[in-house]
Design a protein around this motif. Structure first.
Motif, PDB file in Angstrom:
ATOM      1  N   SER A   1      -7.559  -5.443   7.428  1.00  0.00           N
ATOM      2  CA  SER A   1      -6.595  -4.762   6.548  1.00  0.00           C
ATOM      3  C   SER A   1      -5.696  -3.783   7.291  1.00  0.00           C
ATOM      4  CB  SER A   1      -7.329  -4.023   5.424  1.00  0.00           C
ATOM      5  OG  SER A   1      -8.028  -2.898   5.946  1.00  0.00           O
ATOM      6  N   GLY A   2      -6.123  -3.314   8.448  1.00  0.00           N
ATOM      7  CA  GLY A   2      -5.325  -2.342   9.193  1.00  0.00           C
ATOM      8  C   GLY A   2      -5.476  -0.923   8.681  1.00  0.00           C
ATOM      9  N   SER A   3      -6.408  -0.702   7.754  1.00  0.00           N
ATOM     10  CA  SER A   3      -6.607   0.641   7.212  1.00  0.00           C
ATOM     11  C   SER A   3      -7.132   1.572   8.296  1.00  0.00           C
ATOM     12  CB  SER A   3      -7.601   0.614   6.049  1.00  0.00           C
ATOM     13  OG  SER A   3      -7.906   1.939   5.642  1.00  0.00           O
ATOM     14  N   THR A   4      -6.493   2.719   8.416  1.00  0.00           N
ATOM     15  CA  THR A   4      -6.946   3.717   9.386  1.00  0.00           C
ATOM     16  C   THR A   4      -7.980   4.658   8.765  1.00  0.00           C
ATOM     17  OG1 THR A   4      -5.088   5.159   8.816  1.00  0.00           O
ATOM     18  CG2 THR A   4      -4.787   3.644  10.682  1.00  0.00           C
ATOM     19  N   GLU A   5      -8.356   4.428   7.518  1.00  0.00           N
ATOM     20  CA  GLU A   5      -9.391   5.231   6.874  1.00  0.00           C
ATOM     21  C   GLU A   5     -10.776   4.593   7.013  1.00  0.00           C
ATOM     22  OE1 GLU A   5      -8.470   6.476   2.875  1.00  0.00           O
ATOM     23  OE2 GLU A   5      -6.338   6.515   3.340  1.00  0.00           O
ATOM     24  N   ILE A   6     -10.837   3.291   7.338  1.00  0.00           N
ATOM     25  CA  ILE A   6     -12.107   2.567   7.408  1.00  0.00           C
ATOM     26  C   ILE A   6     -12.656   2.629   8.830  1.00  0.00           C
ATOM     27  CG2 ILE A   6     -13.214   0.323   7.169  1.00  0.00           C
ATOM     28  CD1 ILE A   6     -11.112  -0.344   5.019  1.00  0.00           C
ATOM     29  N   ALA A   7     -13.909   3.118   8.948  1.00  0.00           N
ATOM     30  CA  ALA A   7     -14.572   3.199  10.250  1.00  0.00           C
ATOM     31  C   ALA A   7     -15.436   1.976  10.522  1.00  0.00           C
ATOM     32  CB  ALA A   7     -15.430   4.460  10.325  1.00  0.00           C
ATOM     33  N   GLU A   8     -16.037   1.424   9.467  1.00  0.00           N
ATOM     34  CA  GLU A   8     -16.952   0.289   9.649  1.00  0.00           C
ATOM     35  C   GLU A   8     -17.029  -0.520   8.361  1.00  0.00           C
ATOM     36  OE1 GLU A   8     -21.703  -0.535  10.465  1.00  0.00           O
ATOM     37  OE2 GLU A   8     -20.932   1.493  10.690  1.00  0.00           O
TER      38      GLU A   8
ATOM     39  N   ASN B   1      -8.149   9.892   8.956  1.00  0.00           N
ATOM     40  CA  ASN B   1      -7.667   8.704   9.654  1.00  0.00           C
ATOM     41  C   ASN B   1      -8.274   8.612  11.042  1.00  0.00           C
ATOM     42  OD1 ASN B   1      -5.824   7.661   7.646  1.00  0.00           O
ATOM     43  ND2 ASN B   1      -4.623   9.498   8.034  1.00  0.00           N
ATOM     44  N   GLY B   2      -8.502   7.414  11.452  1.00  0.00           N
ATOM     45  CA  GLY B   2      -9.010   7.111  12.784  1.00  0.00           C
ATOM     46  C   GLY B   2      -8.430   5.775  13.198  1.00  0.00           C
ATOM     47  N   PRO B   3      -8.913   5.225  14.276  1.00  0.00           N
ATOM     48  CA  PRO B   3      -8.376   3.931  14.704  1.00  0.00           C
ATOM     49  C   PRO B   3      -8.732   2.826  13.708  1.00  0.00           C
ATOM     50  CG  PRO B   3     -10.257   4.560  16.053  1.00  0.00           C
ATOM     51  CD  PRO B   3      -9.952   5.730  15.167  1.00  0.00           C
ATOM     52  N   ALA B   4      -7.777   1.938  13.495  1.00  0.00           N
ATOM     53  CA  ALA B   4      -8.043   0.764  12.644  1.00  0.00           C
ATOM     54  C   ALA B   4      -9.031  -0.151  13.368  1.00  0.00           C
ATOM     55  CB  ALA B   4      -6.747   0.023  12.353  1.00  0.00           C
TER      56      ALA B   4
ATOM     57  N   PHE C   1     -16.204   5.026   5.661  1.00  0.00           N
ATOM     58  CA  PHE C   1     -14.898   5.596   5.975  1.00  0.00           C
ATOM     59  C   PHE C   1     -15.033   6.646   7.077  1.00  0.00           C
ATOM     60  CE2 PHE C   1     -14.604   3.914   1.718  1.00  0.00           C
ATOM     61  CZ  PHE C   1     -13.376   3.265   1.737  1.00  0.00           C
ATOM     62  N   HIS C   2     -13.921   6.941   7.741  1.00  0.00           N
ATOM     63  CA  HIS C   2     -13.919   7.940   8.806  1.00  0.00           C
ATOM     64  C   HIS C   2     -14.319   9.325   8.299  1.00  0.00           C
ATOM     65  CE1 HIS C   2     -12.561   5.571  12.198  1.00  0.00           C
ATOM     66  NE2 HIS C   2     -11.601   5.042  11.452  1.00  0.00           N
TER      67      HIS C   2
END
Length: 117
Positions: free
Chosen positions: A58-65, A23-26, A86-87
């Motif tokens: 989407s607010g996903s904290t797994e997606i980096a770009e 997880n990282g920042p949304a 993904f992160h």
């Protein structure tokens, strides 16, 4: 619209580790672009921009770009699609394979997309 989804682990990661989320920042929210033109049709480029924005929001904290293939700053692609990083370094590639209007066949050749559908 038919999409192909292909995924891959982070560079150097074992395939069995690809599902371990990090997880990282949304991503920051972006405005949704207009999907339909004045005639009520969608172009592949509009669909790409719209889906990219929806996934970004989407607010996903797994997606980096997230990026649209034809809107990349470096080396834009000829065919539309969406890339997701993904992160944890894993990636998804989502090229658009076929488009069609209601009541029509999608055709046999991938990447020969209709101008609007």
């Amino acid at each position: 619209m038919w999409l192909q989804v292909t995924g891959g682990p982070a560079p150097g990661a074992a395939v069995e580790d690809a599902g371990t989320p990090v997880n990282g920042p949304a991503l920051e929210h972006v405005p949704l672009p207009v999907l339909f033109d004045d005639a009520g049709k969608v172009s592949p480029q509009r669909a790409e921009a719209y889906l990219t924005a929806v996934l970004t929001n989407s607010g996903s904290t797994e997606i980096a770009e997230i990026y649209g293939y034809t809107h990349r700053a470096r080396k834009p692609a000829m065919n539309p699609g969406i890339g997701i990083i993904f992160h944890n370094g894993a990636r998804l590639w989502v090229p658009f394979l076929h488009t069609t209007q209601p009541g029509h066949d999608r055709g046999r050749s991938p990447f020969r997309l209709q101008a609007s559908f």
